[in-house]
Every structure is written in structure tokens, then in C-alpha cells.
Design an enzyme around this catalytic site. Structure first.
Site, mmCIF file in Angstrom:
data_model
loop_
_atom_site.group_PDB
_atom_site.id
_atom_site.type_symbol
_atom_site.label_atom_id
_atom_site.label_comp_id
_atom_site.label_asym_id
_atom_site.label_seq_id
_atom_site.Cartn_x
_atom_site.Cartn_y
_atom_site.Cartn_z
ATOM 1 N N HIS A 165 0.816 -1.219 0.000
ATOM 2 C CA HIS A 165 0.000 0.000 0.000
ATOM 3 C C HIS A 165 0.852 1.272 0.000
ATOM 4 O O HIS A 165 0.344 2.364 -0.259
ATOM 5 C CB HIS A 165 -0.925 -0.015 1.229
ATOM 6 C CG HIS A 165 -2.150 0.826 1.096
ATOM 7 N ND1 HIS A 165 -2.256 1.887 0.205
ATOM 8 C CD2 HIS A 165 -3.331 0.791 1.753
ATOM 9 C CE1 HIS A 165 -3.458 2.438 0.330
ATOM 10 N NE2 HIS A 165 -4.127 1.791 1.258
ATOM 11 N N ASP A 389 -12.411 -9.715 -15.677
ATOM 12 C CA ASP A 389 -12.664 -10.987 -16.352
ATOM 13 C C ASP A 389 -11.426 -11.364 -17.160
ATOM 14 O O ASP A 389 -11.082 -10.707 -18.136
ATOM 15 C CB ASP A 389 -13.893 -10.828 -17.251
ATOM 16 C CG ASP A 389 -14.261 -12.115 -17.979
ATOM 17 O OD1 ASP A 389 -13.464 -13.074 -17.948
ATOM 18 O OD2 ASP A 389 -15.336 -12.141 -18.601
#
Length: 445
Positions: A165, A389
Site C-alpha cells: 500500500h 474478467d
């Protein structure tokens, strides 16, 4: 019947292999200093996400994912690098062709089904499906900045991800994930190149000295026997339907305070709804303070504005504080107006002042520093999490890992059902969570 110990061993996720993936072509050496927007997250934990897909063909999928990763890292090369610091403790992210790249772990847990992982209540199995639990971002000095665990399930694939992060926020995370999916789906190149020069938004060298050992930042000194033990937390995903979201928003906007210039957004409407109901579930005294914190994207707020494709952290925490009694006894628009004002006034001038304040006295933030009795929102329903996807369909579920959770941490995701539905993943102290679950006015159908 199998002995208990044997049973436990059967239930463990089994690691079957570990490898590393680098960009497919030589890129040479590059380095870019971390800027003021990145540094507050050095002492947070790696940001963990879990994306679960249905279907078989595990080996083929792993091969396709690794191949695609090698391609997409040509553009997102910083994720294949490491953190570094100079003698003055100025941090940077650097990449070199000799570095090992992104870690890819292969694993099997064929006793777990996709349905097991898609449950709404927190489950201990998530921890075993996502790498780097309990690992601080500062460990990126000698660990990969991205670790991916691909676990074969009974009827699908669990993709556990741990992102450092200190080098990227949610917008950059999902930009990377969408780009990786595009390559795996057959596109010759990604649709939006990342903007990699973070010094264009801030170029101040900040010396940020960590206290060794780094782990003390989170756990306190090992000699501190009197350290209070945090109460046990429970996690739960509450699914807000499109009609439920619309009802919350329309009711709030039908009672707008006099003098309000613009209606409350979907986020502001849901935010005050969560804040009020969590505060009620905590059974706070009227005089107790409560804080609402949102980690807001500043790409369009800074001057000059940065592109959506800016790669790095370009977020700041925005705080709203009031007494629990005022929040609960006033109508919802009272809290919503405070949140709206705090977000709208967080402009380039405020951001600049916050940066200068940090640079003049750098402070190591811990992931729990979001405020007393807080509700802190990370992630965003705008992120296209269910559009990732890779060529075998959309995810069945998207969850956060166990890292960076504390009492009051909330992750918002677009709902699986699409439209304006939103999934709200909340961590709360067990008693408060039990009361929230029984609150019939919290999740509206």
C-alpha cells in the site's frame, strides 16, 4: 474417524509451488521517490484482496495468468520492483531487470468450494487464501511489492492478492487488475497506460525514519506487558440492493436542510446511514465523540489535476467529528451535511496545507489511526471489481483480507447484482456487530 490433528492437516491450504514473474522485456533500471501522499501508508499492512472465480482448468488458468502478468508488468513495472531508502531515510520505489519480480504462489484447497468463500460472514479460511497476512508495507524493502496466491478450489479458483500500500491506492490497484484481465482476455495491449511519475504531483524529499524493528510500529514493544488486548472483531458483508440504496438516498434528499446547494450523493447517503447505525449498535454515550473517515481520491482535487491513470497513492483521509448524541438525535441530513461539507471543502488548498504539515513533522501513521469510535471507509463502489474478467467469466465474489482491519473499518464494493447495488464489508467488535445484524432498519430491501 480421523484424529483431530489429522483432520486439521487435511483442512489446511497446501502450497504446491512458488515462482516469480518479471516484465517480459528488459526495461533497465528506474527509480522514483515516494511522495508525501505515499508515506503515511508505510506502517500499514499490505492491502489484501480476494477474487474468486468458478470453473475448472486450474493449470491452464495459472499459465494464462502468469503469461498475462509478464506482459502487463511491462507497463506497471514498479509492482515488480522493491522499496528502497537512502542514507537520509528518503524512500523510493525502484525497479531493475535483475530483481525477482512479482511473487506467484500456487496452492490447493479442494475441500473449499466457491460457495464456502462467498459467505457473507467473516471466515477464517480467507486468511489462508491471501498471502502476506500481518506483513507491513515497510517490509517491501526486502519482499516483493505484489504477491499473488492462486488456489485451486473444489469448483473454482481463488486469487489472493497482497499489494504494498506504500506504492499504490485502490484506484491504481483496480487499474492494474483491469489491465491484467484485458491482456489475458486477448487484447494486444492495455486500454489505459499508467502515469508513473509520481513526482509530478509532489516533489518534496521527506525524511521518514522508522523505529527499528519495524514490527514495533504495530505491536508495541515486546517488553510492554501492559499493552491492552483489542476486543475480538467480527466481519460481515451487508448487501444493499439497488432499491435499498435508492430508498436511503431519496429519503435523505426529500429532507434537505435549508440553504443546501446540492443534493446528497449516493456515497454521502450510504455513509451517514452506516455511521448512524454503527454508532447506535456501539451503544455510545451521547457525549462520546465519533469520527467518520473517508480516504478520498485527490486526482481531480490537486492543482494541477492528475490523470485517472496516475499510478501511486493519491488519497487523503478526510475526517468528520461529532458527538454520538448529536448524530443519533438529529435527522440523518445533519450527519450527511457534515460529511458533504468535509468532502467538498477538501480542495487543492486544504490538500497543500495537509502535505506541508506532514512534511514539516513527518509522522508514522498506524492503520488504526482513523479516530475514536470511528467508521472509516476504504475502497469505493466505483471500482470495477466485478468487471475483472480474465477470459473465464466475472468473479463470484470479491473480499478484503484480514490486514488493516480494526473496529469500524468499512470496505465498499459494487454489488454483484450490478446496477446501483453496493456490498458493505464491515469489521466491528462482536457485541456491536450482533446488534447491527438485528437492526431491521439497517439493510433495507
Amino acid at each position: 474417524m480421523a484424529p483431530e490433528k489429522e483432520k486439521e492437516e487435511i483442512m489446511e491450504v497446501k502450497i504446491t509451488g512458488k515462482s516469480h514473474v518479471k516484465p517480459n522485456k528488459k526495461l533497465g533500471r528506474s527509480e522514483c521517490q515516494l511522495v508525501t501522499f505515499d508515506l503515511p501508508y508505510i506502517a500499514f499492512y499490505y492491502n489484501q484482496k480476494l477474487i474468486v472465480y468458478k470453473g475448472n482448468g486450474y493449470e491452464d488458468r495459472v499459465g494464462k495468468l502468469k503469461d498475462g502478468l509478464g506482459v502487463v508488468l511491462e507497463d506497471f513495472y514498479q509492482l515488480a520492483g522493491k522499496l528502497a531508502k537512502d542514507e537520509d531515510w528518503v524512500f523510493r520505489v525502484e525497479y531493475d531487470d535483475d530483481m525477482e519480480g512479482v511473487e506467484v504462489v500456487e496452492a490447493r484447497a479442494e475441500w473449499i468450494s466457491v460457495e464456502d468463500v462467498a459467505v457473507e460472514k467473516g471466515t477464517s479460511v480467507l486468511k489462508e487464501l491471501i498471502p502476506y497476512s500481518g506483513i507491513l508495507n515497510s517490509e517491501g524493502l526486502h519482499r516483493p511489492l505484489l504477491s499473488v496466491q492462486l488456489t485451486k478450489l473444489k469448483d473454482g479458483l481463488a486469487m489472493g492478492l497482497a499489494f504494498n500500500h506504500a506504492i499504490l491506492d485502490g484506484t491504481s490497484t483496480w487499474h492494474f487488475m483491469s489491465s491484467w484481465a484485458q491482456i489475458c482476455s486477448g487484447l494486444p495491449s492495455i486500454s489505459l497506460l499508467p502515469f508513473m511519475d509520481r513526482t509530478k504531483v509532489r516533489n518534496t524529499k521527506v525524511k521518514l525514519q522508522l523505529s527499528p524493528p519495524d514490527q514495533d510500529l504495530q505491536n508495541g514493544s515486546s517488553t510492554d506487558d501492559a499493552k491492552p488486548v483489542d476486543p475480538p472483531l467480527r466481519e460481515r458483508v451487508f448487501k444493499f440492493s439497488e432499491s435499498g440504496i435508492d430508498k436511503i438516498k431519496s429519503e435523505l434528499n426529500s429532507n434537505m436542510p435549508p440553504g443546501s446547494s446540492k443534493p446528497f450523493s449516493t456515497f454521502q447517503s450510504l455513509a451517514v446511514h452506516i455511521w448512524r447505525h454503527v454508532t447506535q449498535a456501539r451503544q455510545l454515550k451521547p457525549e462520546d465523540y465519533t469520527v467518520f473517515t473517508v480516504f478520498a481520491d485527490c486526482r481531480k482535487r490537486v492543482d494541477p489535476p492528475m490523470p485517472e491513470s496516475y499510478f501511486g497513492n493519491l488519497i487523503q483521509a478526510i475526517f468528520t467529528v461529532t458527538a454520538a448524541g448529536l448524530l443519533s438525535m438529529n435527522p440523518p441530513e445533519f450527519g450527511a451535511s457534515m460529511i458533504q461539507k468535509a468532502i467538498e471543502t477538501h480542495d487543492a488548498k486544504v490538500i497543500e496545507e495537509r502535505n506541508k504539515q506532514f512534511e514539516s513533522a513527518p509522522k508514522i501513521f498506524q492503520f488504526k489511526d482513523a479516530g475514536v469510535n470511528c467508521v472509516a471507509v476504504g475502497s469505493s463502489p466505483r471500482f470495477p471489481v466485478y468487471e475483472v474478467d480474465f477470459g473465464w467469466g466475472k468473479p463470484e465474489t470479491v473480499r478484503s483480507g484480514t490486514n488493516n482491519r480494526f473496529d469500524g473499518m468499512v470496505y465498499l464494493y459494487q454489488g454483484k447484482s450490478g446496477g446501483r447495488s453496493i456490498d458493505v464489508e464491515i469489521s466491528l467488535e462482536a457485541g456491536a456487530m450482533e446488534r447491527l445484524e438485528k437492526d431491521k432498519e439497517f439493510v433495507l430491501e
